[in-house]
Design a protein around this motif. Structure first.
Motif, PDB file in Angstrom:
ATOM      1  N   ALA A 133       0.749  -1.136  -0.103  1.00  0.00           N
ATOM      2  CA  ALA A 133      -0.097  -0.004   0.057  1.00  0.00           C
ATOM      3  C   ALA A 133       0.847   1.257  -0.175  1.00  0.00           C
ATOM      4  CB  ALA A 133      -0.811  -0.005   1.186  1.00  0.00           C
ATOM      5  N   LEU A 134       1.988   1.129   0.870  1.00  0.00           N
ATOM      6  CA  LEU A 134       3.089   2.315   0.588  1.00  0.00           C
ATOM      7  C   LEU A 134       3.472   2.742  -0.527  1.00  0.00           C
ATOM      8  CD1 LEU A 134       4.384   4.411   2.412  1.00  0.00           C
ATOM      9  CD2 LEU A 134       6.223   2.799   2.670  1.00  0.00           C
ATOM     10  N   TYR A 180      -6.980   4.708  -3.647  1.00  0.00           N
ATOM     11  CA  TYR A 180      -7.955   3.789  -4.493  1.00  0.00           C
ATOM     12  C   TYR A 180      -6.858   2.477  -4.843  1.00  0.00           C
ATOM     13  CZ  TYR A 180     -10.125   1.570  -8.470  1.00  0.00           C
ATOM     14  OH  TYR A 180     -11.009   0.677  -9.221  1.00  0.00           O
ATOM     15  N   ASP A 181      -5.516   2.837  -5.251  1.00  0.00           N
ATOM     16  CA  ASP A 181      -4.832   1.806  -5.628  1.00  0.00           C
ATOM     17  C   ASP A 181      -4.380   0.784  -4.452  1.00  0.00           C
ATOM     18  OD1 ASP A 181      -4.891   2.777  -8.317  1.00  0.00           O
ATOM     19  OD2 ASP A 181      -2.815   3.780  -8.342  1.00  0.00           O
ATOM     20  N   ALA A 182      -4.200   1.536  -3.332  1.00  0.00           N
ATOM     21  CA  ALA A 182      -3.544   0.792  -2.265  1.00  0.00           C
ATOM     22  C   ALA A 182      -5.011  -0.182  -1.889  1.00  0.00           C
ATOM     23  CB  ALA A 182      -3.531   1.591  -1.075  1.00  0.00           C
ATOM     24  N   ALA A 183      -6.289   0.328  -1.842  1.00  0.00           N
ATOM     25  CA  ALA A 183      -7.316  -0.474  -1.456  1.00  0.00           C
ATOM     26  C   ALA A 183      -7.690  -1.582  -2.370  1.00  0.00           C
ATOM     27  CB  ALA A 183      -8.566   0.535  -1.443  1.00  0.00           C
ATOM     28  N   GLN A 184      -7.279  -1.552  -3.456  1.00  0.00           N
ATOM     29  CA  GLN A 184      -7.620  -2.800  -4.459  1.00  0.00           C
ATOM     30  C   GLN A 184      -6.623  -4.063  -3.909  1.00  0.00           C
ATOM     31  OE1 GLN A 184      -9.840  -2.407  -7.090  1.00  0.00           O
ATOM     32  NE2 GLN A 184      -9.928  -0.644  -5.720  1.00  0.00           N
ATOM     33  N   ARG A 185      -5.718  -3.724  -3.000  1.00  0.00           N
ATOM     34  CA  ARG A 185      -5.021  -4.886  -2.489  1.00  0.00           C
ATOM     35  C   ARG A 185      -5.837  -5.649  -1.445  1.00  0.00           C
ATOM     36  NH1 ARG A 185      -2.007  -6.616  -6.284  1.00  0.00           N
ATOM     37  NH2 ARG A 185       0.356  -6.534  -5.176  1.00  0.00           N
ATOM     38  N   ALA A 230      -3.496   2.158   3.673  1.00  0.00           N
ATOM     39  CA  ALA A 230      -3.677   3.541   3.085  1.00  0.00           C
ATOM     40  C   ALA A 230      -4.369   4.472   4.055  1.00  0.00           C
ATOM     41  CB  ALA A 230      -4.755   3.488   2.311  1.00  0.00           C
ATOM     42  N   LYS A 231      -5.174   4.006   5.204  1.00  0.00           N
ATOM     43  CA  LYS A 231      -5.954   5.010   6.078  1.00  0.00           C
ATOM     44  C   LYS A 231      -4.672   5.348   7.196  1.00  0.00           C
ATOM     45  CE  LYS A 231      -9.809   5.254   9.222  1.00  0.00           C
ATOM     46  NZ  LYS A 231     -10.996   4.705   9.702  1.00  0.00           N
ATOM     47  N   VAL A 232      -3.933   4.723   7.659  1.00  0.00           N
ATOM     48  CA  VAL A 232      -3.208   4.769   8.722  1.00  0.00           C
ATOM     49  C   VAL A 232      -1.977   5.917   7.902  1.00  0.00           C
ATOM     50  CG1 VAL A 232      -0.931   3.883  10.108  1.00  0.00           C
ATOM     51  CG2 VAL A 232      -3.244   2.700   9.958  1.00  0.00           C
ATOM     52  N   GLY A 289     -11.283   7.348  -2.391  1.00  0.00           N
ATOM     53  CA  GLY A 289     -10.313   6.338  -3.110  1.00  0.00           C
ATOM     54  C   GLY A 289     -10.341   4.988  -2.276  1.00  0.00           C
ATOM     55  N   ARG A 290     -10.445   4.969  -1.114  1.00  0.00           N
ATOM     56  CA  ARG A 290     -10.163   3.793  -0.300  1.00  0.00           C
ATOM     57  C   ARG A 290     -11.610   2.894  -0.366  1.00  0.00           C
ATOM     58  NH1 ARG A 290      -7.734   6.698   3.771  1.00  0.00           N
ATOM     59  NH2 ARG A 290      -9.601   7.076   4.818  1.00  0.00           N
ATOM     60  N   SER A 291     -12.536   3.813  -0.664  1.00  0.00           N
ATOM     61  CA  SER A 291     -13.989   3.141  -0.781  1.00  0.00           C
ATOM     62  C   SER A 291     -14.182   2.504  -1.918  1.00  0.00           C
ATOM     63  CB  SER A 291     -14.910   3.956  -0.397  1.00  0.00           C
ATOM     64  OG  SER A 291     -15.324   5.000  -1.439  1.00  0.00           O
ATOM     65  N   GLY A 292     -13.116   2.486  -3.126  1.00  0.00           N
ATOM     66  CA  GLY A 292     -13.235   2.058  -4.397  1.00  0.00           C
ATOM     67  C   GLY A 292     -14.001   2.887  -5.446  1.00  0.00           C
ATOM     68  N   LYS A 293     -14.242   4.237  -4.953  1.00  0.00           N
ATOM     69  CA  LYS A 293     -14.940   5.018  -5.989  1.00  0.00           C
ATOM     70  C   LYS A 293     -13.648   5.511  -6.830  1.00  0.00           C
ATOM     71  CE  LYS A 293     -18.617   6.442  -3.066  1.00  0.00           C
ATOM     72  NZ  LYS A 293     -18.913   7.634  -2.002  1.00  0.00           N
ATOM     73  N   ASP A 294     -14.241   6.092  -8.054  1.00  0.00           N
ATOM     74  CA  ASP A 294     -13.427   6.414  -9.127  1.00  0.00           C
ATOM     75  C   ASP A 294     -12.689   7.587  -8.790  1.00  0.00           C
ATOM     76  OD1 ASP A 294     -12.070   7.038 -11.504  1.00  0.00           O
ATOM     77  OD2 ASP A 294     -13.896   6.971 -12.652  1.00  0.00           O
ATOM     78  N   PRO A 295     -11.034   7.668  -8.902  1.00  0.00           N
ATOM     79  CA  PRO A 295     -10.450   8.732  -8.305  1.00  0.00           C
ATOM     80  C   PRO A 295     -10.660   9.811  -9.414  1.00  0.00           C
ATOM     81  CG  PRO A 295      -9.084   6.744  -8.257  1.00  0.00           C
ATOM     82  CD  PRO A 295     -10.429   6.468  -8.965  1.00  0.00           C
TER      83      PRO A 295
END
Length: 102
Positions: free
Chosen positions: A2-3, A31-36, A44-46, A84-90
């Motif tokens: 994620a980093l 978004y990219d981090a959340a896809q993992r 990503a949140k931290v 982004g973390r919720s999967g919505k389009d950046p």
């Protein structure tokens, strides 16, 4: 992992140096981090929260921002991060004219 996505988005933001693109890069990195998966969302949140905390200290010193300006910007950044973390389009935050490379 994620980093690396967050760092890549940050590097792209600095390279693009494009006015109004900050929130797009926040959303894209998260978004990219959340896809993992859930671990990516957590990381990503931290990382995003830590970054906002640090900017709360440095922005008044380095950018001359007032505390109110910092709070307003941080709130907008966090909105883009969560988007982004919720999967919505950046691309929701993508400014017109930002090169397709990004």
């Amino acid at each position: 992992q994620a980093l690396s996505f967050l760092v890549e988005a940050y590097r792209d933001m600095k390279e693009a140096n494009y006015k109004g693109a900050d929130k797009y890069f926040h959303a894209r990195g998260n978004y990219d981090a959340a896809q993992r998966g859930p671990g990516g969302v957590w990381a990503a949140k931290v990382i995003s929260n830590a970054r906002e905390t640090i900017q709360g200290i440095t922005d008044p010193l380095l950018k001359g921002m007032t505390r109110d300006e910092v709070r307003k910007d941080s709130k907008a950044d966090q909105f883009a991060n969560e988007w982004g973390r919720s999967g919505k389009d950046p691309n929701h935050f993508r400014p017109a004219g930002l090169p397709n490379k990004y």
